[in-house]
Design an enzyme around this catalytic site. Sequence first.
Site, PDB file in Angstrom:
ATOM      1  N   CYS A   1       0.822  -1.218   0.000  1.00 17.03           N
ATOM      2  CA  CYS A   1       0.000   0.000   0.000  1.00 17.03           C
ATOM      3  C   CYS A   1       0.851   1.261   0.000  1.00 17.03           C
ATOM      4  CB  CYS A   1      -0.933  -0.009   1.210  1.00 17.03           C
ATOM      5  SG  CYS A   1      -1.917   1.486   1.328  1.00 17.03           S
TER       6      CYS A   1
ATOM      7  N   CYS B   1      -1.443   1.735  -3.082  1.00 17.11           N
ATOM      8  CA  CYS B   1      -2.425   2.818  -2.863  1.00 17.11           C
ATOM      9  C   CYS B   1      -1.809   4.213  -2.797  1.00 17.11           C
ATOM     10  CB  CYS B   1      -3.173   2.614  -1.553  1.00 17.11           C
ATOM     11  SG  CYS B   1      -3.394   0.917  -1.049  1.00 17.11           S
TER      12      CYS B   1
ATOM     13  N   LYS C   1       0.068   5.442  -6.014  1.00 15.44           N
ATOM     14  CA  LYS C   1      -0.979   5.490  -7.052  1.00 15.44           C
ATOM     15  C   LYS C   1      -1.859   6.729  -6.861  1.00 15.44           C
ATOM     16  CE  LYS C   1      -4.762   4.356  -6.218  1.00 15.44           C
ATOM     17  NZ  LYS C   1      -5.259   3.020  -6.045  1.00 15.44           N
TER      18      LYS C   1
ATOM     19  N   TYR D   1      -8.922  -3.299 -11.152  1.00 17.84           N
ATOM     20  CA  TYR D   1      -8.612  -2.017 -10.513  1.00 17.84           C
ATOM     21  C   TYR D   1      -7.345  -1.380 -11.091  1.00 17.84           C
ATOM     22  CZ  TYR D   1     -11.681  -2.718  -6.388  1.00 17.84           C
ATOM     23  OH  TYR D   1     -12.733  -2.873  -5.532  1.00 17.84           O
TER      24      TYR D   1
ATOM     25  N   GLU E   1      -7.220   1.990 -13.332  1.00 17.68           N
ATOM     26  CA  GLU E   1      -6.650   3.171 -12.675  1.00 17.68           C
ATOM     27  C   GLU E   1      -5.462   3.708 -13.465  1.00 17.68           C
ATOM     28  OE1 GLU E   1      -5.887   2.110  -8.581  1.00 17.68           O
ATOM     29  OE2 GLU E   1      -7.987   2.411  -8.036  1.00 17.68           O
TER      30      GLU E   1
ATOM     31  N   HIS F   1     -26.410  21.566  -0.803  1.00 23.00           N
ATOM     32  CA  HIS F   1     -26.495  22.196  -2.113  1.00 23.00           C
ATOM     33  C   HIS F   1     -25.510  23.349  -2.239  1.00 23.00           C
ATOM     34  CE1 HIS F   1     -28.442  23.130  -5.870  1.00 23.00           C
ATOM     35  NE2 HIS F   1     -28.470  24.400  -5.536  1.00 23.00           N
TER      36      HIS F   1
ATOM     37  N   GLU G   1     -25.547  15.364  -3.545  1.00 23.30           N
ATOM     38  CA  GLU G   1     -26.929  15.598  -3.072  1.00 23.30           C
ATOM     39  C   GLU G   1     -27.930  14.792  -3.899  1.00 23.30           C
ATOM     40  OE1 GLU G   1     -28.690  19.568  -3.742  1.00 23.30           O
ATOM     41  OE2 GLU G   1     -27.007  19.977  -5.087  1.00 23.30           O
TER      42      GLU G   1
HETATM   43  P1  NDP Z   1      -8.032  -7.708 -10.550  1.00 21.89           P
HETATM   44  O1  NDP Z   1      -8.247  -9.038  -9.956  1.00 21.89           O
HETATM   45  O2  NDP Z   1      -8.854  -6.561 -10.120  1.00 21.89           O
HETATM   46  O3  NDP Z   1      -8.100  -7.793 -12.134  1.00 21.89           O
HETATM   47  C1  NDP Z   1      -7.357  -8.749 -12.820  1.00 21.89           C
HETATM   48  C2  NDP Z   1      -7.515  -8.514 -14.301  1.00 21.89           C
HETATM   49  O4  NDP Z   1      -6.685  -9.440 -14.988  1.00 21.89           O
HETATM   50  C3  NDP Z   1      -8.930  -8.746 -14.803  1.00 21.89           C
HETATM   51  O5  NDP Z   1      -9.210  -7.809 -15.790  1.00 21.89           O
HETATM   52  C4  NDP Z   1      -8.844 -10.158 -15.381  1.00 21.89           C
HETATM   53  O6  NDP Z   1      -9.733 -10.366 -16.424  1.00 21.89           O
HETATM   54  C5  NDP Z   1      -7.457 -10.141 -15.939  1.00 21.89           C
HETATM   55  N1  NDP Z   1      -6.912 -11.485 -16.094  1.00 21.89           N
HETATM   56  C6  NDP Z   1      -6.644 -12.390 -15.140  1.00 21.89           C
HETATM   57  N2  NDP Z   1      -6.138 -13.508 -15.682  1.00 21.89           N
HETATM   58  C7  NDP Z   1      -6.080 -13.308 -17.002  1.00 21.89           C
HETATM   59  C8  NDP Z   1      -5.666 -14.089 -18.105  1.00 21.89           C
HETATM   60  N3  NDP Z   1      -5.176 -15.308 -17.936  1.00 21.89           N
HETATM   61  N4  NDP Z   1      -5.768 -13.571 -19.341  1.00 21.89           N
HETATM   62  C9  NDP Z   1      -6.264 -12.328 -19.526  1.00 21.89           C
HETATM   63  N5  NDP Z   1      -6.666 -11.534 -18.518  1.00 21.89           N
HETATM   64  C10 NDP Z   1      -6.575 -12.012 -17.279  1.00 21.89           C
HETATM   65  O7  NDP Z   1      -6.475  -7.466 -10.309  1.00 21.89           O
HETATM   66  P2  NDP Z   1      -5.591  -6.187 -10.289  1.00 21.89           P
HETATM   67  O8  NDP Z   1      -4.260  -6.711 -10.654  1.00 21.89           O
HETATM   68  O9  NDP Z   1      -6.161  -5.071 -11.081  1.00 21.89           O
HETATM   69  O10 NDP Z   1      -5.649  -5.754  -8.762  1.00 21.89           O
HETATM   70  C11 NDP Z   1      -5.400  -6.699  -7.727  1.00 21.89           C
HETATM   71  C12 NDP Z   1      -6.201  -6.340  -6.509  1.00 21.89           C
HETATM   72  O11 NDP Z   1      -5.647  -5.208  -5.889  1.00 21.89           O
HETATM   73  C13 NDP Z   1      -7.649  -5.972  -6.784  1.00 21.89           C
HETATM   74  O12 NDP Z   1      -8.482  -7.073  -6.778  1.00 21.89           O
HETATM   75  C14 NDP Z   1      -7.981  -5.035  -5.671  1.00 21.89           C
HETATM   76  O13 NDP Z   1      -8.546  -5.772  -4.613  1.00 21.89           O
HETATM   77  C15 NDP Z   1      -6.642  -4.453  -5.256  1.00 21.89           C
HETATM   78  N6  NDP Z   1      -6.550  -3.054  -5.674  1.00 21.89           N
HETATM   79  C16 NDP Z   1      -7.401  -2.161  -5.135  1.00 21.89           C
HETATM   80  C17 NDP Z   1      -7.357  -0.841  -5.509  1.00 21.89           C
HETATM   81  C18 NDP Z   1      -8.326   0.131  -4.903  1.00 21.89           C
HETATM   82  O14 NDP Z   1      -8.902  -0.171  -3.862  1.00 21.89           O
HETATM   83  N7  NDP Z   1      -8.562   1.271  -5.515  1.00 21.89           N
HETATM   84  C19 NDP Z   1      -6.395  -0.349  -6.486  1.00 21.89           C
HETATM   85  C20 NDP Z   1      -5.569  -1.385  -7.015  1.00 21.89           C
HETATM   86  C21 NDP Z   1      -5.647  -2.684  -6.618  1.00 21.89           C
HETATM   87  P3  NDP Z   1     -11.236 -10.886 -16.202  1.00 21.89           P
HETATM   88  O15 NDP Z   1     -12.029  -9.751 -15.675  1.00 21.89           O
HETATM   89  O16 NDP Z   1     -11.636 -11.301 -17.574  1.00 21.89           O
HETATM   90  O17 NDP Z   1     -11.138 -12.026 -15.244  1.00 21.89           O
END
Ligand code: NDP
Length: 456
Positions: A42, A47, A50, A178, A182, A440, A445
């Site tokens: 983080c 976080c 980012k 995410y 982002e 407002h 709101e």
């Molecule tokens: P996510 O789990 O959110 O997303 C993973 C992405 O990778 C999805 O789009 C998924 O596609 C894709 N993917 C996975 N496997 C494959 C594959 N074999 N081929 C193609 N695409 C694939 O992971 P992130 O890495 O974005 O983030 C990890 C975690 O970190 C998040 O789950 C979140 O909890 C946390 N995080 C939170 C943030 C916040 O609170 N603002 C900011 C950043 C991270 P598909 O949808 O098709 O499965």
Amino acid sequence: MNLHYDLFVIGGGSGGVRASRMAAATGAKVGIAESYRWGGTCVIRGCVPKKLFSYASHFGEELHDAAGYGWSLGGSPSFNWKKLMAAKDAEIDRLERVYEHSVLIPAGVEVHHGMAKLTGPNTIDLDGQTITADKILIAVGGHPTRLPIPGAELAMTSNELFELQDFPEKLLVYGSGYIAVEFAGIMNGLGADVTLAFRADKMLRGFDEDLRDHLTQQMENKGITVMPYTTLKALGGQAGAVDVAWQQHGEDLPSQVFDQVLMATGRRPNTHNLGLEELGVALSSHGAIEVDQHFETSVPGIYALGDVIDRVQLTPVALGEAMAFVDTHFKGRPRRMDYSNIATAVFSDPNVGTIGLSEEEARAQGYDIAVYRSTGRAMKHVLPDRNEKMLMKLIVCRESDRVLGLHFIGPDAGEVVQGFAVAMKMGATKADFDATVGIHPTAAEELVTMRAPVAS
Ligand code: NDP
């Protein structure tokens, strides 16, 4: 000399630091080890940097929009990536020192720098030193993964992006979770030519469908090329000029060269080289440590929480788990972590904030629902004539009148949704929302003034 603790924590990130300092506050003798930098994902490469990048990114639009309010800035504003990196690095260094010297040490936690490995249910090897503890807590987090395709090593993960020396003018972001969404917004806002490609039909799987569509439209309006149904076959060339072989809808696309490729395809728990297999600590098929409701692993006395147990990979969840762990095991007040109605924000551009069920989840769970929905331009965007639309959506249970889901896309969505999260946790009804006097003029709101459902 052997050291003995009541609690020894492995991992100095959000969950580990919180658990160790709260346990130490109960009078327990607590030690903690970190092999990299205090603060964990983080603070060091998640976080915090980012969010700093996200602020930086929004200034581009703000500077442009200022003209709509009568400001002339003179010349054309320019952005310097190296300056942002240096400022970010200085802030992360400061926070790392705060974690060690203003949080852990004053709390009475003994800090160790080094690589810890379990050698028994109550024994740890820390770079050759033996440490024993009544309880061991593993809070070592996770790491970003790359897809197993030829040339994958040419792609960055979020870890490398936070260290990137040269700004990528042309960037491919692959994934639609995410991190992908982002960074696509951040880098676009900073001036890169960004393509966001992913295998699914829409970005942000699991989020409300309306929200997914609306965000896609807004991101495209801002100049991001969004490519669904896209798979990567191979990467070639070199970092700085990465040649991407890919397919869309199963058909080969002409290969394209990008300055950088960011793979944001999920994260995996850091369970290697900890001695877990040797001790028989049970892992899930995803490599996460399996724990019971009080965070105990299959080996009594060994506990785990945070991203390494892969329940909900969010910092505030790790903090909540750490508090539940300390209440249960050090304060004699056993309780479970409550994972319901966790509010979350995606710092995309525009921001997303969401709590509770999507419309689709509510229907799938058999609720008879009323859907309230509103879109519109934030007042701030009117004078600069910025074509950015907010989305506000409430999912309400007709029978109980409870608000089951709240979804917001717009400026500072995370800030907006945080307060509503309290109301939803308390079981707020639509009547409660209606009885709330709006503030407002604000964007939020609208969430208390939507009167007529658009669907049921
Ligand atoms: P996510 O789990 O959110 O997303 C993973 C992405 O990778 C999805 O789009 C998924 O596609 C894709 N993917 C996975 N496997 C494959 C594959 N074999 N081929 C193609 N695409 C694939 O992971 P992130 O890495 O974005 O983030 C990890 C975690 O970190 C998040 O789950 C979140 O909890 C946390 N995080 C939170 C943030 C916040 O609170 N603002 C900011 C950043 C991270 P598909 O949808 O098709 O499965």
